[in-house]
Design an enzyme around this catalytic site. Sequence first.
Site, PDB file in Angstrom:
ATOM      1  N   ASN A 182       0.812  -1.234   0.000  1.00 12.30           N
ATOM      2  CA  ASN A 182       0.000   0.000   0.000  1.00 12.30           C
ATOM      3  C   ASN A 182       0.840   1.276   0.000  1.00 12.30           C
ATOM      4  O   ASN A 182       0.440   2.274  -0.569  1.00 12.30           O
ATOM      5  CB  ASN A 182      -1.004  -0.024   1.165  1.00 12.30           C
ATOM      6  CG  ASN A 182      -0.317  -0.150   2.498  1.00 12.30           C
ATOM      7  OD1 ASN A 182       0.829  -0.566   2.589  1.00 12.30           O
ATOM      8  ND2 ASN A 182      -1.022   0.231   3.544  1.00 12.30           N
ATOM      9  N   GLU A 213       4.582  -4.445  11.957  1.00 13.31           N
ATOM     10  CA  GLU A 213       3.550  -3.429  11.683  1.00 13.31           C
ATOM     11  C   GLU A 213       2.434  -4.137  10.943  1.00 13.31           C
ATOM     12  O   GLU A 213       2.535  -4.377   9.742  1.00 13.31           O
ATOM     13  CB  GLU A 213       4.126  -2.297  10.832  1.00 13.31           C
ATOM     14  CG  GLU A 213       5.213  -1.493  11.501  1.00 13.31           C
ATOM     15  CD  GLU A 213       4.702  -0.632  12.637  1.00 13.31           C
ATOM     16  OE1 GLU A 213       3.474  -0.574  12.850  1.00 13.31           O
ATOM     17  OE2 GLU A 213       5.543  -0.049  13.335  1.00 13.31           O
ATOM     18  N   CYS A 233      -3.374   0.872   6.697  1.00 12.02           N
ATOM     19  CA  CYS A 233      -3.533  -0.017   7.854  1.00 12.02           C
ATOM     20  C   CYS A 233      -4.179   0.661   9.047  1.00 12.02           C
ATOM     21  O   CYS A 233      -4.921   0.039   9.794  1.00 12.02           O
ATOM     22  CB  CYS A 233      -2.176  -0.575   8.247  1.00 12.02           C
ATOM     23  SG  CYS A 233      -0.967   0.722   8.497  1.00 12.02           S
TER      24      CYS A 233
HETATM   25  P1  NDP Z   1       0.904  -9.624   3.435  1.00 11.32           P
HETATM   26  O1  NDP Z   1       0.894  -9.940   4.863  1.00 11.32           O
HETATM   27  O2  NDP Z   1       0.228 -10.520   2.486  1.00 11.32           O
HETATM   28  O3  NDP Z   1       2.404  -9.494   2.920  1.00 11.32           O
HETATM   29  C1  NDP Z   1       3.344  -8.638   3.540  1.00 11.32           C
HETATM   30  C2  NDP Z   1       4.723  -8.961   3.009  1.00 11.32           C
HETATM   31  O4  NDP Z   1       5.186 -10.202   3.573  1.00 11.32           O
HETATM   32  C3  NDP Z   1       4.793  -9.145   1.502  1.00 11.32           C
HETATM   33  O5  NDP Z   1       6.012  -8.615   1.030  1.00 11.32           O
HETATM   34  C4  NDP Z   1       4.741 -10.644   1.371  1.00 11.32           C
HETATM   35  O6  NDP Z   1       5.244 -11.095   0.151  1.00 11.32           O
HETATM   36  C5  NDP Z   1       5.586 -11.083   2.539  1.00 11.32           C
HETATM   37  N1  NDP Z   1       5.381 -12.456   2.999  1.00 11.32           N
HETATM   38  C6  NDP Z   1       4.283 -13.240   2.852  1.00 11.32           C
HETATM   39  N2  NDP Z   1       4.471 -14.432   3.469  1.00 11.32           N
HETATM   40  C7  NDP Z   1       5.706 -14.413   4.027  1.00 11.32           C
HETATM   41  C8  NDP Z   1       6.481 -15.332   4.797  1.00 11.32           C
HETATM   42  N3  NDP Z   1       6.006 -16.525   5.154  1.00 11.32           N
HETATM   43  N4  NDP Z   1       7.718 -14.959   5.200  1.00 11.32           N
HETATM   44  C9  NDP Z   1       8.201 -13.751   4.887  1.00 11.32           C
HETATM   45  N5  NDP Z   1       7.519 -12.823   4.144  1.00 11.32           N
HETATM   46  C10 NDP Z   1       6.288 -13.152   3.729  1.00 11.32           C
HETATM   47  O7  NDP Z   1       0.310  -8.154   3.369  1.00 11.32           O
HETATM   48  P2  NDP Z   1      -0.090  -7.289   2.090  1.00 11.32           P
HETATM   49  O8  NDP Z   1       1.102  -7.054   1.235  1.00 11.32           O
HETATM   50  O9  NDP Z   1      -1.303  -7.897   1.506  1.00 11.32           O
HETATM   51  O10 NDP Z   1      -0.430  -5.890   2.779  1.00 11.32           O
HETATM   52  C11 NDP Z   1      -1.640  -5.603   3.370  1.00 11.32           C
HETATM   53  C12 NDP Z   1      -1.562  -5.779   4.870  1.00 11.32           C
HETATM   54  O11 NDP Z   1      -0.519  -5.003   5.421  1.00 11.32           O
HETATM   55  C13 NDP Z   1      -2.811  -5.333   5.563  1.00 11.32           C
HETATM   56  O12 NDP Z   1      -3.266  -6.313   6.464  1.00 11.32           O
HETATM   57  C14 NDP Z   1      -2.398  -4.092   6.331  1.00 11.32           C
HETATM   58  O13 NDP Z   1      -3.121  -3.860   7.473  1.00 11.32           O
HETATM   59  C15 NDP Z   1      -0.961  -4.329   6.586  1.00 11.32           C
HETATM   60  N6  NDP Z   1      -0.282  -3.062   6.717  1.00 11.32           N
HETATM   61  C16 NDP Z   1       0.167  -2.679   7.953  1.00 11.32           C
HETATM   62  C17 NDP Z   1       0.767  -1.465   8.119  1.00 11.32           C
HETATM   63  C18 NDP Z   1       1.300  -1.043   9.458  1.00 11.32           C
HETATM   64  O14 NDP Z   1       2.214  -0.256   9.503  1.00 11.32           O
HETATM   65  N7  NDP Z   1       0.804  -1.549  10.558  1.00 11.32           N
HETATM   66  C19 NDP Z   1       0.945  -0.539   7.007  1.00 11.32           C
HETATM   67  C20 NDP Z   1       0.467  -1.060   5.767  1.00 11.32           C
HETATM   68  C21 NDP Z   1      -0.128  -2.287   5.643  1.00 11.32           C
HETATM   69  P3  NDP Z   1       4.289 -11.201  -1.146  1.00 11.32           P
HETATM   70  O15 NDP Z   1       3.327 -10.067  -1.113  1.00 11.32           O
HETATM   71  O16 NDP Z   1       5.241 -11.091  -2.243  1.00 11.32           O
HETATM   72  O17 NDP Z   1       3.602 -12.505  -0.976  1.00 11.32           O
END
Ligand code: NDP
Length: 484
Positions: free
Chosen positions: A152, A249, A283
């Site tokens: 995002n 986060e 988020c």
């Molecule tokens: P995901 O949890 O699907 O993915 C986050 C990242 O982790 C991606 O780069 C993903 O790779 C990677 N990932 C997935 N599985 C693993 C694993 N087993 N080990 C290591 N890395 C992994 O989130 P989204 O990208 O869909 O983002 C949306 C989410 O992020 C929402 O729930 C939102 O609330 C949260 N968010 C939180 C924020 C905060 O600061 N608290 C700010 C912004 C968003 P890939 O996508 O390539 O699979």
Amino acid sequence: MKAQPKASHFVDGAYVEDKAGAPIEVIYPATGEVIAVVHEATAAVVEAALASAKRAQAEWAAMKPVERSRILRRAADMIRDRGDELARLETLDTGKPIQETIVADWPSGADSLEWFAGLAPTVTGETVPLGRDFVYTIREPLGVCVGIGAWNYPSQIACWKAAPALSLGNAMVFKPSEVTPLGALMLAEIFVEAGLPAGLFNVVQGRGAVGASLVTDPRVAKVSLTGSVPTGRKVYAAAADGVKAVTMELGGKSPLVVFDDASVEDAVGAAMLGNFYSAGQVCSNGTRVFVQKGIKARFLERLAARTAGIVLGDPLDEATQMGPLVSAAQLEKVLGYIATAKAEGARLVCGGGRAAPNTGFYVQPTVFADVTDGMTIAREEVFGPVMAVLDFETEEEVVARANDTEFGLAAGVFTADLTRAHRVIARLEAGTCWINAYNLTPVEGPFGGSKMSGVGRENGRAAVEHYTQVKSVYVGMGPVDAPY
Ligand code: NDP
């Protein structure tokens, strides 16, 4: 429209390609067209990134903090100088309107580099007198840190992690979300142009498995993830196995509480910012808007009128206020939540469906009223432009209902009563709060969640705790008093 980067990865100071990795198509969310293809990092690319980070970190940590800071400040200036070009790239990567990306995404990243560059040289230890002897402490870098980003705010997230990590003497290997791989590569390129030694900021592309391989590597001292709660759980567990430090986060379902005495226009404006900015893909959004009964009718009337005026369209047009969602998968997910809300009896005030043009992943800004606590839309993170308005009568009641969630990322209160504002905020279980404002996240203020929404804090002085460790040194100044 093309935005093909020079290569998929950035390792040891240069772009690196390895087409043996599975291809990842980068899709412009406004049209659905493929604008770039990158390849997932192979084990060899991951190894090169970690090895170069490990090597570079030792020399970087030995430099004077002001020398490190000078390089990061230069990078911040370069980001500002190239603001238009970077905003356009961010818009292509995410679909967010250029009127947002020009002021929010990279500019916030530049702020973070500038601020941590200023802070890092002031980070010192302490001296503890013990009569003849004394203890002194040193704040040391952790070593190699892994950053894993969500889609995002891809460039802001990369900067928010890199700035404290690098300024405090660490190296970073960053894995962007596979959905938005472009911005972090530009950051790596800018760092090198600004004078950052090779190996200190590496970018490797890939899906979850690549992230997982970074998290479990023994050379890695710390993992900072921005992502969903389910991913956070997995990454936290993997990091725990190696007893690594973490910053998590994660997601939220944050309450925004509007009391009868609040300014209606300000509360409506904040609720819209906290649900519709970045098409709701934020988020910390206040996605449970609790409105006290006495103000409900006026609040909903102004909310509907102002929401009807939101300009959807081409994200590259400066007049556009809302763009598409980031991907087809996110579109389906959000439409699914809208359908469930309707089926569970929430009252649709406005929006409620796809928006033109249908080639892009557009959803109308949507408001549901008469939402109750048990409805799916009041419990799960939607991550789209969908606001749930709930009614309440008393302060006691709203505090209990606002806290009745596994999440604890953010919370907001609108009221003209100063003492009530502070009293309610003190009782809300959330890491990041606002009074008569919403979703402002300056780098100066710590940001992060409690409960399932996270561990640790980004930004502010608090981040220093999460990118350094304390070494405690006892100095004996006299003879050793041994009983043997
Ligand atoms: P995901 O949890 O699907 O993915 C986050 C990242 O982790 C991606 O780069 C993903 O790779 C990677 N990932 C997935 N599985 C693993 C694993 N087993 N080990 C290591 N890395 C992994 O989130 P989204 O990208 O869909 O983002 C949306 C989410 O992020 C929402 O729930 C939102 O609330 C949260 N968010 C939180 C924020 C905060 O600061 N608290 C700010 C912004 C968003 P890939 O996508 O390539 O699979």
